[in-house]
Design a protein around this motif. Structure first.
Motif, PDB file in Angstrom:
ATOM      1  N   ALA A  10       9.906  10.269  -9.530  1.00 25.18           N
ATOM      2  CA  ALA A  10      11.118   9.450  -9.924  1.00 25.18           C
ATOM      3  C   ALA A  10      10.297   7.719  -9.538  1.00 25.18           C
ATOM      4  O   ALA A  10      10.763   7.133 -10.223  1.00 25.18           O
ATOM      5  CB  ALA A  10      12.198   9.591  -8.849  1.00 25.18           C
ATOM      6  N   GLY A  11       9.615   7.845  -8.512  1.00 25.25           N
ATOM      7  CA  GLY A  11       9.054   6.273  -8.312  1.00 25.25           C
ATOM      8  C   GLY A  11       8.178   5.785  -9.257  1.00 25.25           C
ATOM      9  O   GLY A  11       8.246   4.831  -9.731  1.00 25.25           O
ATOM     10  N   VAL A  12       7.176   6.970  -9.763  1.00 24.11           N
ATOM     11  CA  VAL A  12       6.492   6.543 -10.690  1.00 24.11           C
ATOM     12  C   VAL A  12       7.046   6.134 -12.237  1.00 24.11           C
ATOM     13  O   VAL A  12       7.015   5.264 -12.945  1.00 24.11           O
ATOM     14  CB  VAL A  12       5.451   7.572 -11.115  1.00 24.11           C
ATOM     15  N   ALA A  13       8.351   6.924 -12.383  1.00 24.38           N
ATOM     16  CA  ALA A  13       9.037   6.631 -13.800  1.00 24.38           C
ATOM     17  C   ALA A  13       9.808   5.490 -13.600  1.00 24.38           C
ATOM     18  O   ALA A  13       9.881   4.744 -14.603  1.00 24.38           O
ATOM     19  CB  ALA A  13      10.120   7.889 -13.781  1.00 24.38           C
ATOM     20  N   ALA A  14      10.272   5.180 -12.323  1.00 29.38           N
ATOM     21  CA  ALA A  14      10.874   3.660 -12.301  1.00 29.38           C
ATOM     22  C   ALA A  14      10.147   2.420 -12.307  1.00 29.38           C
ATOM     23  O   ALA A  14      10.289   1.561 -13.008  1.00 29.38           O
ATOM     24  CB  ALA A  14      11.638   3.686 -10.969  1.00 29.38           C
ATOM     25  N   ALA A  15       8.892   2.776 -11.881  1.00 32.15           N
ATOM     26  CA  ALA A  15       7.624   1.696 -11.761  1.00 32.15           C
ATOM     27  C   ALA A  15       6.712   1.850 -12.909  1.00 32.15           C
ATOM     28  O   ALA A  15       5.974   0.603 -13.217  1.00 32.15           O
ATOM     29  CB  ALA A  15       6.867   1.804 -10.225  1.00 32.15           C
TER      30      ALA A  15
ATOM     31  N   LEU B 181       0.751  -0.991   0.051  1.00 33.74           N
ATOM     32  CA  LEU B 181      -0.059  -0.046   0.041  1.00 33.74           C
ATOM     33  C   LEU B 181       0.732   1.270  -0.094  1.00 33.74           C
ATOM     34  O   LEU B 181       0.391   2.277   0.066  1.00 33.74           O
ATOM     35  CB  LEU B 181      -1.118  -0.020   1.167  1.00 33.74           C
ATOM     36  N   ASN B 182       2.214   1.225  -0.199  1.00 31.95           N
ATOM     37  CA  ASN B 182       3.100   2.267  -0.279  1.00 31.95           C
ATOM     38  C   ASN B 182       3.346   2.813  -1.651  1.00 31.95           C
ATOM     39  O   ASN B 182       3.252   2.010  -2.681  1.00 31.95           O
ATOM     40  CB  ASN B 182       4.306   1.829   0.381  1.00 31.95           C
ATOM     41  N   PRO B 183       3.532   4.043  -1.700  1.00 33.68           N
ATOM     42  CA  PRO B 183       3.657   4.690  -3.196  1.00 33.68           C
ATOM     43  C   PRO B 183       4.702   3.990  -3.844  1.00 33.68           C
ATOM     44  O   PRO B 183       5.772   3.299  -3.401  1.00 33.68           O
ATOM     45  CB  PRO B 183       3.920   6.150  -3.009  1.00 33.68           C
ATOM     46  N   PRO B 184       5.022   4.114  -5.091  1.00 34.71           N
ATOM     47  CA  PRO B 184       6.000   3.680  -5.814  1.00 34.71           C
ATOM     48  C   PRO B 184       7.431   4.143  -5.507  1.00 34.71           C
ATOM     49  O   PRO B 184       8.353   3.190  -5.532  1.00 34.71           O
ATOM     50  CB  PRO B 184       5.923   3.990  -7.538  1.00 34.71           C
ATOM     51  N   LEU B 185       7.718   5.209  -5.106  1.00 30.54           N
ATOM     52  CA  LEU B 185       8.766   5.710  -4.425  1.00 30.54           C
ATOM     53  C   LEU B 185       9.510   4.619  -3.602  1.00 30.54           C
ATOM     54  O   LEU B 185      10.951   4.553  -3.553  1.00 30.54           O
ATOM     55  CB  LEU B 185       8.860   6.916  -3.937  1.00 30.54           C
ATOM     56  N   LEU B 186       8.898   4.002  -2.570  1.00 32.29           N
ATOM     57  CA  LEU B 186       9.476   3.122  -1.678  1.00 32.29           C
ATOM     58  C   LEU B 186      10.059   1.961  -2.332  1.00 32.29           C
ATOM     59  O   LEU B 186      11.131   1.470  -2.083  1.00 32.29           O
ATOM     60  CB  LEU B 186       8.252   2.900  -0.816  1.00 32.29           C
ATOM     61  N   THR B 187       9.431   1.414  -3.470  1.00 32.75           N
ATOM     62  CA  THR B 187       9.816   0.152  -4.153  1.00 32.75           C
ATOM     63  C   THR B 187      11.211   0.688  -4.904  1.00 32.75           C
ATOM     64  O   THR B 187      12.189  -0.173  -5.009  1.00 32.75           O
ATOM     65  CB  THR B 187       8.907  -0.248  -5.137  1.00 32.75           C
ATOM     66  N   PHE B 188      11.100   1.779  -5.539  1.00 34.35           N
ATOM     67  CA  PHE B 188      12.381   2.317  -6.188  1.00 34.35           C
ATOM     68  C   PHE B 188      13.497   2.464  -5.024  1.00 34.35           C
ATOM     69  O   PHE B 188      14.515   1.936  -5.342  1.00 34.35           O
ATOM     70  CB  PHE B 188      12.112   3.865  -6.506  1.00 34.35           C
ATOM     71  N   LEU B 189      13.350   2.662  -3.922  1.00 34.82           N
ATOM     72  CA  LEU B 189      14.384   2.927  -2.983  1.00 34.82           C
ATOM     73  C   LEU B 189      14.724   1.785  -2.394  1.00 34.82           C
ATOM     74  O   LEU B 189      16.003   1.363  -1.988  1.00 34.82           O
ATOM     75  CB  LEU B 189      13.900   3.860  -1.698  1.00 34.82           C
ATOM     76  N   LEU B 190      13.900   0.678  -2.160  1.00 32.10           N
ATOM     77  CA  LEU B 190      14.195  -0.555  -1.784  1.00 32.10           C
ATOM     78  C   LEU B 190      14.407  -1.552  -2.914  1.00 32.10           C
ATOM     79  O   LEU B 190      14.941  -2.734  -2.688  1.00 32.10           O
ATOM     80  CB  LEU B 190      13.265  -1.278  -1.058  1.00 32.10           C
ATOM     81  N   ALA B 191      14.666  -1.290  -4.115  1.00 32.02           N
ATOM     82  CA  ALA B 191      15.039  -1.786  -5.348  1.00 32.02           C
ATOM     83  C   ALA B 191      16.226  -3.018  -5.181  1.00 32.02           C
ATOM     84  O   ALA B 191      16.337  -4.200  -5.588  1.00 32.02           O
ATOM     85  CB  ALA B 191      15.084  -1.289  -6.681  1.00 32.02           C
ATOM     86  N   PRO B 192      17.404  -2.234  -4.657  1.00 31.27           N
ATOM     87  CA  PRO B 192      18.511  -3.092  -4.444  1.00 31.27           C
ATOM     88  C   PRO B 192      18.357  -4.551  -3.718  1.00 31.27           C
ATOM     89  O   PRO B 192      18.874  -5.666  -3.986  1.00 31.27           O
ATOM     90  CB  PRO B 192      19.411  -2.213  -3.737  1.00 31.27           C
ATOM     91  N   LEU B 193      17.109  -4.372  -2.642  1.00 30.63           N
ATOM     92  CA  LEU B 193      16.904  -5.515  -2.115  1.00 30.63           C
ATOM     93  C   LEU B 193      16.411  -6.749  -2.746  1.00 30.63           C
ATOM     94  O   LEU B 193      16.631  -8.049  -2.405  1.00 30.63           O
ATOM     95  CB  LEU B 193      16.050  -5.227  -0.675  1.00 30.63           C
ATOM     96  N   GLY B 194      15.868  -6.418  -3.937  1.00 34.80           N
ATOM     97  CA  GLY B 194      15.314  -7.305  -4.738  1.00 34.80           C
ATOM     98  C   GLY B 194      16.445  -8.313  -5.317  1.00 34.80           C
ATOM     99  O   GLY B 194      15.962  -9.493  -5.976  1.00 34.80           O
ATOM    100  N   LEU B 195      17.546  -7.739  -5.125  1.00 41.16           N
ATOM    101  CA  LEU B 195      18.552  -8.664  -6.004  1.00 41.16           C
ATOM    102  C   LEU B 195      19.037  -9.751  -5.158  1.00 41.16           C
ATOM    103  O   LEU B 195      19.721 -10.563  -5.611  1.00 41.16           O
ATOM    104  CB  LEU B 195      19.852  -7.654  -6.349  1.00 41.16           C
ATOM    105  N   LEU B 196      18.732  -9.742  -3.829  1.00 39.28           N
ATOM    106  CA  LEU B 196      18.902 -10.770  -2.743  1.00 39.28           C
ATOM    107  C   LEU B 196      17.808 -11.970  -2.736  1.00 39.28           C
ATOM    108  O   LEU B 196      16.536 -11.388  -3.071  1.00 39.28           O
ATOM    109  CB  LEU B 196      19.436 -10.211  -1.635  1.00 39.28           C
ATOM    110  N   GLY B 197      18.089 -12.826  -2.206  1.00 40.86           N
ATOM    111  CA  GLY B 197      17.005 -13.771  -1.564  1.00 40.86           C
ATOM    112  C   GLY B 197      16.444 -13.314  -0.522  1.00 40.86           C
ATOM    113  O   GLY B 197      16.701 -12.166   0.013  1.00 40.86           O
ATOM    114  N   PHE B 198      15.039 -13.927  -0.304  1.00 34.77           N
ATOM    115  CA  PHE B 198      14.294 -13.203   0.507  1.00 34.77           C
ATOM    116  C   PHE B 198      14.902 -13.141   2.327  1.00 34.77           C
ATOM    117  O   PHE B 198      14.964 -11.800   2.779  1.00 34.77           O
ATOM    118  CB  PHE B 198      12.797 -13.961   0.856  1.00 34.77           C
TER     119      PHE B 198
END
Length: 412
Positions: free
Chosen positions: A214-219, A76-93
């Motif tokens: 920036a978040g919207v552009a990335a997502a 439920l958070n805006p796209p900016l949060l996913t943009f900031l946490l994107a590096p964590l997606g490169l790791l396992g859970f």
């Protein structure tokens, strides 16, 4: 910090604090700590919030919809949060989760240490306060679920420090990023607006807009609309750990079954929203002028507390964002109030199950404890903020001299 005599009122506050501390200890002895068990669990779904964030980060890396993932609960958070946490997606859970926990702890400790240093607090008091914060129910709950409130705590603390040191643009950048990540904190912009801190306000608005873009552009362009659809379509939650005033009023005026309203009294939501709006606007008006003589001003945290109370959805874990403000109370010599706030925050999630009956009904009043705790934080912070009661003049730009050399204004 000058403790001074505490008087009868201070003794009563300390008595309540001792009761809260004893309750927290009894709950731990009785049933352990669910939050601590959750932090150490390898189960993905136990860390449900981080599961949502991590799945969105993976989706962004793969170029798919960040709001349509395999997560148990929607992000439920805006796209900016996913943009900031994107590096964590490169790791396992699990590696990503454990790293996020360490970062969150570091942010909380750094926020407390930075505010204590700014206030020139020495001795064991700030250390004891930091330990209490780390052991508090909101912080342990945040770590167990993998929530983002460490980022928001650091954002508010950073904005407050920058304002005290006379850096309005930096103050606004920190505030704008915090609001862009958690838009329900937007009412804190009333503080620079009513104090006519125009550089801070402009910087906050520009940063919020740029960060969101920036978040919207990335997502992807559709992500903003999808996020709005999810947020606006979410029903009012009346679970015990929703500490907001609108939810609490509905909870208290409804027949409840495990926190879900079965029969809602007509007009309950309207009353809750009106009370919340009045509290928010009254708080903004009360803190519109700085404290006297450059005294440490907790206005930013008082207004943030009012914003949390006014929002339809404010989980108890949001409380950690206000905890650096407790150090301001210590610096002002209000250690009984600071002790009370930290003691109340130690009461864990083992409290609510005590109040559910065998037939599934729930006792709404004790289940509203977390709203009461948030109200207590708000009242304590507000009592130390607000108008110059000594009657001293306030500069035309609404600023006041801070305790640091060269500081020209206070953010609150």
């Amino acid at each position: 910090m000058n403790p001074g005599p505490i008087g009868v009122r201070g003794l009563l506050i300390l008595l309540v604090a001792a009761t809260a501390l004893a309750t927290a200890g009894w709950l731990y002895v009785r049933g352990g700590s669910f939050a601590l068990d959750r932090i150490t669990s390898p189960e993905v779904r136990i860390h449900s919030d981080f599961d949502s964030f991590w799945e969105s980060a993976v989706a962004m890396a793969n170029g798919t919809d960040i709001y349509r993932t395999a997560a148990t609960y929607p992000n439920l958070n805006p796209p900016l949060l996913t943009f900031l946490l994107a590096p964590l997606g490169l790791l396992g859970f699990l590696p990503a989760y454990r790293l996020f926990v360490l970062v969150t702890v570091a942010l909380v400790v750094a926020s407390m240490a930075a505010v204590a240093s700014e206030l020139r607090l020495r001795g064991g008091a700030p250390l004891a306060a930091t330990v209490a914060v780390l052991l508090s129910s909101p912080v342990l709950g945040t770590l167990g679920l993998g929530q983002i409130y460490g980022l928001l705590t650091a954002g508010l603390a950073g904005s407050w420090i920058a304002g005290r040191r006379g850096h309005p643009s930096l103050e606004g950048v920190a505030l704008g990023l915090t609001i862009a990540i958690k838009p329900s904190l937007a009412p804190v912009l009333l503080l620079p607006a009513l104090r006519r801190r125009w550089p801070t306000l402009r910087s906050a608005v520009v940063t919020g807009v740029v960060g969101t873009a920036a978040g919207v552009a990335a997502a992807g362009p559709a992500s903003f609309g999808e996020w709005l659809r999810l947020v606006l379509g979410k029903p009012l939650e009346t679970y015990f750990d929703n500490a907001s005033l609108p939810a609490t009023v509905v909870r208290l005026t409804s027949v409840n079954d495990w926190g879900r309203p079965l029969v809602e009294v007509p007009g309950g939501r309207v009353v809750g929203l009106l009370v919340a709006a009045a509290l928010l606007l009254g708080t903004a008006w009360w803190v519109r002028r700085p404290t006297a003589d450059g005294a440490p001003d907790p206005a930013l945290w008082a207004l943030a507390a009012a914003a949390l109370l006014a929002s339809p959805l404010t989980w108890h874990n949001y409380l950690m964002m206000l905890m650096p403000g407790v150090l301001v109370l210590l610096a002002r010599g209000r250690w009984p109030a600071a002790t009370l706030l930290l003691s109340l925050s130690l009461i864990g999630m083992e409290w609510p199950p005590l109040w559910y009956g065998a037939d599934g009904t729930a006792s709404a009043l004790p289940l509203s404890l977390y709203c009461g705790i948030l109200l207590t934080y708000w009242a304590a912070l507000l009592s130390a903020a607000g108008p110059d009661r000594a009657g001293a003049g306030v500069p035309p730009d609404g600023s006041d001299a801070g305790p640091r050399a060269g500081a020209s204004a206070t953010a609150g």
